[in-house]
Scaffold this motif. Sequence first.
Motif, PDB file in Angstrom:
ATOM      1  N   VAL A  40     -20.410  -0.557 -10.619  1.00  0.00           N
ATOM      2  CA  VAL A  40     -21.535   0.037 -11.332  1.00  0.00           C
ATOM      3  C   VAL A  40     -21.306  -0.017 -12.874  1.00  0.00           C
ATOM      4  O   VAL A  40     -20.328   0.910 -13.172  1.00  0.00           O
ATOM      5  CB  VAL A  40     -21.843   1.244 -11.019  1.00  0.00           C
ATOM      6  CG1 VAL A  40     -23.773   2.184 -11.733  1.00  0.00           C
ATOM      7  CG2 VAL A  40     -22.717   1.212  -9.395  1.00  0.00           C
ATOM      8  N   PHE A  42     -21.859  -0.938 -17.045  1.00  0.00           N
ATOM      9  CA  PHE A  42     -22.678  -1.488 -18.831  1.00  0.00           C
ATOM     10  C   PHE A  42     -21.464  -2.123 -19.094  1.00  0.00           C
ATOM     11  O   PHE A  42     -20.746  -2.206 -19.348  1.00  0.00           O
ATOM     12  CB  PHE A  42     -23.461  -0.175 -19.806  1.00  0.00           C
ATOM     13  CG  PHE A  42     -22.237   0.516 -20.460  1.00  0.00           C
ATOM     14  CD1 PHE A  42     -22.475   0.491 -21.768  1.00  0.00           C
ATOM     15  CD2 PHE A  42     -22.229   1.490 -19.417  1.00  0.00           C
ATOM     16  CE1 PHE A  42     -21.569   0.941 -22.158  1.00  0.00           C
ATOM     17  CE2 PHE A  42     -21.523   2.091 -20.146  1.00  0.00           C
ATOM     18  CZ  PHE A  42     -21.147   2.345 -21.658  1.00  0.00           C
ATOM     19  N   PRO A 175     -25.426   5.127 -20.353  1.00  0.00           N
ATOM     20  CA  PRO A 175     -26.056   6.081 -19.289  1.00  0.00           C
ATOM     21  C   PRO A 175     -25.080   6.629 -18.079  1.00  0.00           C
ATOM     22  O   PRO A 175     -24.874   6.455 -16.907  1.00  0.00           O
ATOM     23  CB  PRO A 175     -26.736   4.574 -18.358  1.00  0.00           C
ATOM     24  CG  PRO A 175     -25.849   3.459 -18.661  1.00  0.00           C
ATOM     25  CD  PRO A 175     -24.969   3.558 -19.444  1.00  0.00           C
ATOM     26  N   THR A 178     -26.299   8.600 -14.612  1.00  0.00           N
ATOM     27  CA  THR A 178     -26.775   7.043 -14.079  1.00  0.00           C
ATOM     28  C   THR A 178     -25.779   6.542 -13.423  1.00  0.00           C
ATOM     29  O   THR A 178     -25.608   6.224 -11.723  1.00  0.00           O
ATOM     30  CB  THR A 178     -27.827   6.326 -14.507  1.00  0.00           C
ATOM     31  OG1 THR A 178     -28.639   7.024 -14.946  1.00  0.00           O
ATOM     32  CG2 THR A 178     -28.458   5.309 -13.602  1.00  0.00           C
ATOM     33  N   ILE A 179     -24.896   5.586 -14.041  1.00  0.00           N
ATOM     34  CA  ILE A 179     -23.724   5.673 -13.411  1.00  0.00           C
ATOM     35  C   ILE A 179     -23.503   5.938 -12.567  1.00  0.00           C
ATOM     36  O   ILE A 179     -23.040   5.948 -10.901  1.00  0.00           O
ATOM     37  CB  ILE A 179     -22.363   4.583 -14.535  1.00  0.00           C
ATOM     38  CG1 ILE A 179     -22.944   3.704 -15.537  1.00  0.00           C
ATOM     39  CG2 ILE A 179     -21.399   4.715 -14.458  1.00  0.00           C
ATOM     40  CD1 ILE A 179     -22.369   4.264 -16.548  1.00  0.00           C
ATOM     41  N   GLU A 182     -25.496   5.914  -8.844  1.00  0.00           N
ATOM     42  CA  GLU A 182     -25.729   5.078  -8.407  1.00  0.00           C
ATOM     43  C   GLU A 182     -24.174   4.812  -8.143  1.00  0.00           C
ATOM     44  O   GLU A 182     -24.209   4.043  -6.897  1.00  0.00           O
ATOM     45  CB  GLU A 182     -25.839   3.532  -9.390  1.00  0.00           C
ATOM     46  CG  GLU A 182     -27.204   3.756 -10.171  1.00  0.00           C
ATOM     47  CD  GLU A 182     -28.304   3.084  -9.493  1.00  0.00           C
ATOM     48  OE1 GLU A 182     -28.225   2.488  -8.072  1.00  0.00           O
ATOM     49  OE2 GLU A 182     -29.549   3.498  -9.343  1.00  0.00           O
ATOM     50  N   VAL A 201     -24.305  -3.664 -10.495  1.00  0.00           N
ATOM     51  CA  VAL A 201     -25.372  -2.817 -10.924  1.00  0.00           C
ATOM     52  C   VAL A 201     -25.197  -2.864 -12.362  1.00  0.00           C
ATOM     53  O   VAL A 201     -24.202  -2.217 -12.860  1.00  0.00           O
ATOM     54  CB  VAL A 201     -25.631  -1.342 -10.062  1.00  0.00           C
ATOM     55  CG1 VAL A 201     -26.547  -1.017 -11.333  1.00  0.00           C
ATOM     56  CG2 VAL A 201     -25.791  -2.080  -8.628  1.00  0.00           C
ATOM     57  N   GLN A 202     -25.611  -3.578 -13.051  1.00  0.00           N
ATOM     58  CA  GLN A 202     -25.854  -3.135 -14.599  1.00  0.00           C
ATOM     59  C   GLN A 202     -26.325  -2.744 -15.374  1.00  0.00           C
ATOM     60  O   GLN A 202     -28.382  -3.023 -15.041  1.00  0.00           O
ATOM     61  CB  GLN A 202     -25.982  -4.755 -15.002  1.00  0.00           C
ATOM     62  CG  GLN A 202     -25.428  -5.439 -17.029  1.00  0.00           C
ATOM     63  CD  GLN A 202     -24.422  -5.367 -17.063  1.00  0.00           C
ATOM     64  OE1 GLN A 202     -23.506  -5.569 -16.056  1.00  0.00           O
ATOM     65  NE2 GLN A 202     -24.114  -5.824 -18.574  1.00  0.00           N
ATOM     66  N   LEU A 203     -26.175  -1.806 -16.061  1.00  0.00           N
ATOM     67  CA  LEU A 203     -27.064  -0.835 -16.358  1.00  0.00           C
ATOM     68  C   LEU A 203     -27.276  -0.840 -17.903  1.00  0.00           C
ATOM     69  O   LEU A 203     -26.912  -1.749 -17.989  1.00  0.00           O
ATOM     70  CB  LEU A 203     -27.083   0.720 -15.882  1.00  0.00           C
ATOM     71  CG  LEU A 203     -27.011   1.108 -14.330  1.00  0.00           C
ATOM     72  CD1 LEU A 203     -26.266   3.051 -14.673  1.00  0.00           C
ATOM     73  CD2 LEU A 203     -28.164   1.313 -13.875  1.00  0.00           C
ATOM     74  N   ASP A 204     -28.215  -0.386 -18.549  1.00  0.00           N
ATOM     75  CA  ASP A 204     -29.186  -0.902 -19.808  1.00  0.00           C
ATOM     76  C   ASP A 204     -28.136   0.915 -20.500  1.00  0.00           C
ATOM     77  O   ASP A 204     -28.092   2.155 -20.030  1.00  0.00           O
ATOM     78  CB  ASP A 204     -30.555  -0.372 -19.944  1.00  0.00           C
ATOM     79  CG  ASP A 204     -31.384  -1.090 -18.814  1.00  0.00           C
ATOM     80  OD1 ASP A 204     -30.634  -2.278 -19.186  1.00  0.00           O
ATOM     81  OD2 ASP A 204     -32.092  -1.757 -18.923  1.00  0.00           O
ATOM     82  N   TYR A 205     -27.693   0.548 -21.919  1.00  0.00           N
ATOM     83  CA  TYR A 205     -27.329   1.496 -22.605  1.00  0.00           C
ATOM     84  C   TYR A 205     -28.727   1.524 -23.570  1.00  0.00           C
ATOM     85  O   TYR A 205     -29.506   0.386 -23.306  1.00  0.00           O
ATOM     86  CB  TYR A 205     -25.993   1.136 -23.308  1.00  0.00           C
ATOM     87  CG  TYR A 205     -26.421  -0.636 -23.701  1.00  0.00           C
ATOM     88  CD1 TYR A 205     -26.757  -0.722 -25.232  1.00  0.00           C
ATOM     89  CD2 TYR A 205     -26.094  -1.387 -23.665  1.00  0.00           C
ATOM     90  CE1 TYR A 205     -26.792  -1.778 -25.812  1.00  0.00           C
ATOM     91  CE2 TYR A 205     -25.845  -2.678 -23.772  1.00  0.00           C
ATOM     92  CZ  TYR A 205     -27.056  -2.985 -25.389  1.00  0.00           C
ATOM     93  OH  TYR A 205     -26.351  -3.975 -26.183  1.00  0.00           O
TER      94      TYR A 205
END
Length: 213
Positions: A40, A42, A175, A178-179, A182, A201-205
């Motif tokens: 998990v 970004f 994030p 959130t990391i 998740e 899981v690729q999250l947004d910055y």
Amino acid sequence: DRLLVTGFDRTEATRRLITQSGVPVVHMMENSRVEGIHSVGFSQTEAAITMTRHLLDRGYRRIAFAAAQLDPRTLQRQQGWRQALEAAGLYDPALEWMNPAPSSMALGGRLFQQIMGQSPAVDAVFFCNDDLAQGALLAANRLQLPVPARVAIAGFNDLTGSDLMLPTLTTVHTPLATIGDEAAGMLLKLMRGEPVEQPCVQLDYRLVVRMST
């Protein structure tokens, strides 16, 4: 019973220990699409490209990159900064200020003073972490160097206090919470033997533009 680990920068011996342990493992902060790896995070590189392009769009051309600790995530941010400057035809290795010491406000102030003595002069400094950038803003105050009129200052991670600096600090909001959420959720599924539909899981910055640029 389980492992949450940061990144993939491990020795071969440590990687073998993790693999042979047989316990569920989730990697945080960085991503891997290798089969069997759960992660998990970004893109540190893309986030740094976004910040550097922001500075370029504002008209800055001599954009220094200042970093501490020099862990793999810091080096990925350096890579993004370099890619963006190379694409603009503005990369100069003399603009790289890499210090292996632990990141701190005090180090940020010292780095800023050194950078501002550089010739030809820089017009922006992108710090790899907000504590360095916060220290730079305090040093600019002491040196009576107006920010951003004389030099722009940008950070990374949107740490506590960055929105309270004078001027407020432009940074990249990452994030982190959130990391953690998740990754913990993914790990619980692995422990219970439940399927993980999305092992990477690729999250947004988010670019946070404030008054320092």
